[in-house]
Write a protein that holds these residues in place. Structure first.
Motif, PDB file in Angstrom:
ATOM      1  N   TRP A 250      29.509 -66.250 -20.301  1.00  8.24           N
ATOM      2  CA  TRP A 250      29.021 -65.215 -19.719  1.00  8.24           C
ATOM      3  C   TRP A 250      29.900 -65.071 -18.138  1.00  8.24           C
ATOM      4  O   TRP A 250      29.910 -64.151 -17.449  1.00  8.24           O
ATOM      5  N   PHE A 251      30.005 -66.292 -17.582  1.00  6.42           N
ATOM      6  CA  PHE A 251      30.670 -66.353 -16.657  1.00  6.42           C
ATOM      7  C   PHE A 251      32.097 -65.599 -16.352  1.00  6.42           C
ATOM      8  O   PHE A 251      32.538 -65.226 -15.395  1.00  6.42           O
ATOM      9  N   ASN A 252      32.716 -65.684 -17.541  1.00  8.86           N
ATOM     10  CA  ASN A 252      34.055 -64.876 -17.564  1.00  8.86           C
ATOM     11  C   ASN A 252      34.168 -63.516 -17.829  1.00  8.86           C
ATOM     12  O   ASN A 252      34.956 -62.893 -17.832  1.00  8.86           O
ATOM     13  N   ARG A 253      32.880 -62.962 -18.087  1.00 11.31           N
ATOM     14  CA  ARG A 253      32.605 -61.494 -18.629  1.00 11.31           C
ATOM     15  C   ARG A 253      32.851 -60.695 -17.199  1.00 11.31           C
ATOM     16  O   ARG A 253      32.763 -60.890 -16.072  1.00 11.31           O
ATOM     17  N   PRO A 254      33.617 -59.544 -17.572  1.00  6.94           N
ATOM     18  CA  PRO A 254      34.067 -58.674 -16.129  1.00  6.94           C
ATOM     19  C   PRO A 254      32.620 -57.927 -15.581  1.00  6.94           C
ATOM     20  O   PRO A 254      31.702 -57.703 -16.359  1.00  6.94           O
ATOM     21  N   GLY A 255      32.425 -58.254 -14.364  1.00  3.64           N
ATOM     22  CA  GLY A 255      31.057 -57.810 -13.694  1.00  3.64           C
ATOM     23  C   GLY A 255      30.151 -58.618 -13.589  1.00  3.64           C
ATOM     24  O   GLY A 255      28.982 -58.428 -12.979  1.00  3.64           O
ATOM     25  N   PHE A 256      30.303 -59.752 -14.390  1.00  6.45           N
ATOM     26  CA  PHE A 256      29.008 -60.882 -14.312  1.00  6.45           C
ATOM     27  C   PHE A 256      28.835 -61.242 -12.962  1.00  6.45           C
ATOM     28  O   PHE A 256      27.437 -61.093 -12.381  1.00  6.45           O
ATOM     29  N   VAL A 259      26.813 -58.362 -11.086  1.00  8.33           N
ATOM     30  CA  VAL A 259      25.180 -58.366 -11.480  1.00  8.33           C
ATOM     31  C   VAL A 259      24.286 -59.352 -10.873  1.00  8.33           C
ATOM     32  O   VAL A 259      23.421 -59.052 -10.252  1.00  8.33           O
ATOM     33  N   VAL A 260      24.821 -60.652 -10.770  1.00  6.71           N
ATOM     34  CA  VAL A 260      23.987 -61.608 -10.095  1.00  6.71           C
ATOM     35  C   VAL A 260      24.047 -61.371  -8.387  1.00  6.71           C
ATOM     36  O   VAL A 260      22.888 -61.434  -8.078  1.00  6.71           O
ATOM     37  N   SER A 263      21.575 -58.531  -7.865  1.00  3.16           N
ATOM     38  CA  SER A 263      20.216 -59.002  -8.158  1.00  3.16           C
ATOM     39  C   SER A 263      19.579 -59.895  -6.981  1.00  3.16           C
ATOM     40  O   SER A 263      18.323 -59.513  -6.506  1.00  3.16           O
ATOM     41  N   LEU A 264      20.433 -60.613  -6.451  1.00  9.38           N
ATOM     42  CA  LEU A 264      20.079 -61.293  -5.398  1.00  9.38           C
ATOM     43  C   LEU A 264      19.636 -60.515  -4.088  1.00  9.38           C
ATOM     44  O   LEU A 264      18.873 -60.580  -3.311  1.00  9.38           O
ATOM     45  N   ASN A 265      20.665 -59.693  -3.902  1.00 10.08           N
ATOM     46  CA  ASN A 265      20.867 -58.714  -2.643  1.00 10.08           C
ATOM     47  C   ASN A 265      19.475 -57.599  -2.688  1.00 10.08           C
ATOM     48  O   ASN A 265      19.061 -57.167  -1.385  1.00 10.08           O
ATOM     49  N   SER A 266      19.129 -57.293  -3.751  1.00  7.88           N
ATOM     50  CA  SER A 266      18.024 -56.341  -4.168  1.00  7.88           C
ATOM     51  C   SER A 266      16.641 -56.800  -3.764  1.00  7.88           C
ATOM     52  O   SER A 266      15.634 -56.091  -3.704  1.00  7.88           O
TER      53      SER A 266
END
Length: 283
Positions: A250-256, A259-260, A263-266
């Motif tokens: 998943w770390f190599n998927r575009p936009g990963f 998303v993280v 999530s932290l900033n929200s």
């Protein structure tokens, strides 16, 4: 690197040396910061009794005043983990600068015993601020600050607004941060447990915390001093299985990363701003 900070209230008692040596073994400590040694001569320190039968380096600031009853700062470290490049001594701190294994940037370790008087404390904060501005590298400041940051850090003793304001200004001006302290809310206990305060602490630069975002700070039970030993463990800790499933692919998927980060900033955090980034890094 694992650190100990302890106001030991004199090192004359051999039982205290055994106590610190056991802490060193139990917590795999690499750097000891001891305060109020009450010793004026290097020949009377006997750092070997604290460290044990292993290679070590050390430096100290002698105590002052009559009968050796005021101050004294001692730093002891494992030279296989920390390579010393420079030292600086002041009336209230011992700074050891050098390289920690695996970290290319210089690390400045400041063992501090702050004075009681408000103006003297302000002078100390100003001195350290100038030092930080003119010295590159990671910073970790451990010791007895003789100051608290808010009324909740004192119990049955007077809270000084001016002292707290000055201390908080020093912390924010230099971009210093704190790890959440586990074990106890207070580090100093007096009058048979009636008076309590959090005057011992560990402050670090953002660059230090970025290198060890998952470090843990623990206030251990008191034993032979009215101050609790503080242990900062920067080693990776195993908290067991991950509470959620994640795959390396998943770390190599575009936009990963987006998303993280989103999530932290929200998330909502209610507390001092110098701790908010730590909460995010441990989420």
């Amino acid at each position: 690197m694992n650190f100990l900070s302890l106001n030991i209230r004199s090192i004359s008692d051999k039982a205290k040396a055994r106590w610190v040596n056991k802490l060193k073994q139990d917590h795999h400590l690499n750097f000891l910061c001891l305060l109020e040694t009450h010793k004026q001569e290097a020949s009377s320190l006997n750092p070997h009794s604290f460290w044990g039968n292993y290679n070590f380096s050390h430096d100290f600031i002698p105590s002052s005043g009559s009968e050796e009853r005021s101050g004294g700062i001692l730093s002891i470290w494992d030279p296989s983990f920390f390579t010393l490049t420079n030292t600086l001594k002041s009336n209230h701190f011992l700074l050891t600068s050098g390289l920690i294994n695996g970290i290319s940037e210089q690390c400045n370790i400041l063992n501090l015993y702050a004075p009681q008087e408000l103006q003297a404390k302000q002078n100390l904060w100003d001195e350290i601020t100038t030092l930080i501005a003119n010295t590159q590298g990671l910073w970790i400041i451990l010791g007895d600050f003789n100051s608290v940051r808010c009324p909740d850090e004192r119990m049955h003793s007077m809270f000084n607004d001016s002292c707290a304001l000055s201390f908080n200004s020093f912390i924010h001006q230099n971009g210093l941060m704190e790890y959440t302290m586990n074990g106890n809310l207070f580090t100093y206990v007096a009058d048979n447990g009636k008076k309590k305060s959090k005057i011992d602490r560990v402050l670090v630069s953002s660059s230090f915390m970025n290198n060890w975002p998952r470090a843990s700070l623990t206030a251990l039970p008191r034993s032979l001093s009215d101050h609790r030993p503080l242990i900062l463990n920067t080693s990776h800790l195993d908290f067991g299985p991950s509470p959620f499933r994640i795959f390396t692919s998943w770390f190599n998927r575009p936009g990963f990363n987006d998303v993280v980060c989103d999530s932290l900033n929200s998330g909502f955090y209610n507390g001092r701003p110098d701790k908010s980034s730590q909460q995010s890094s441990e989420s």
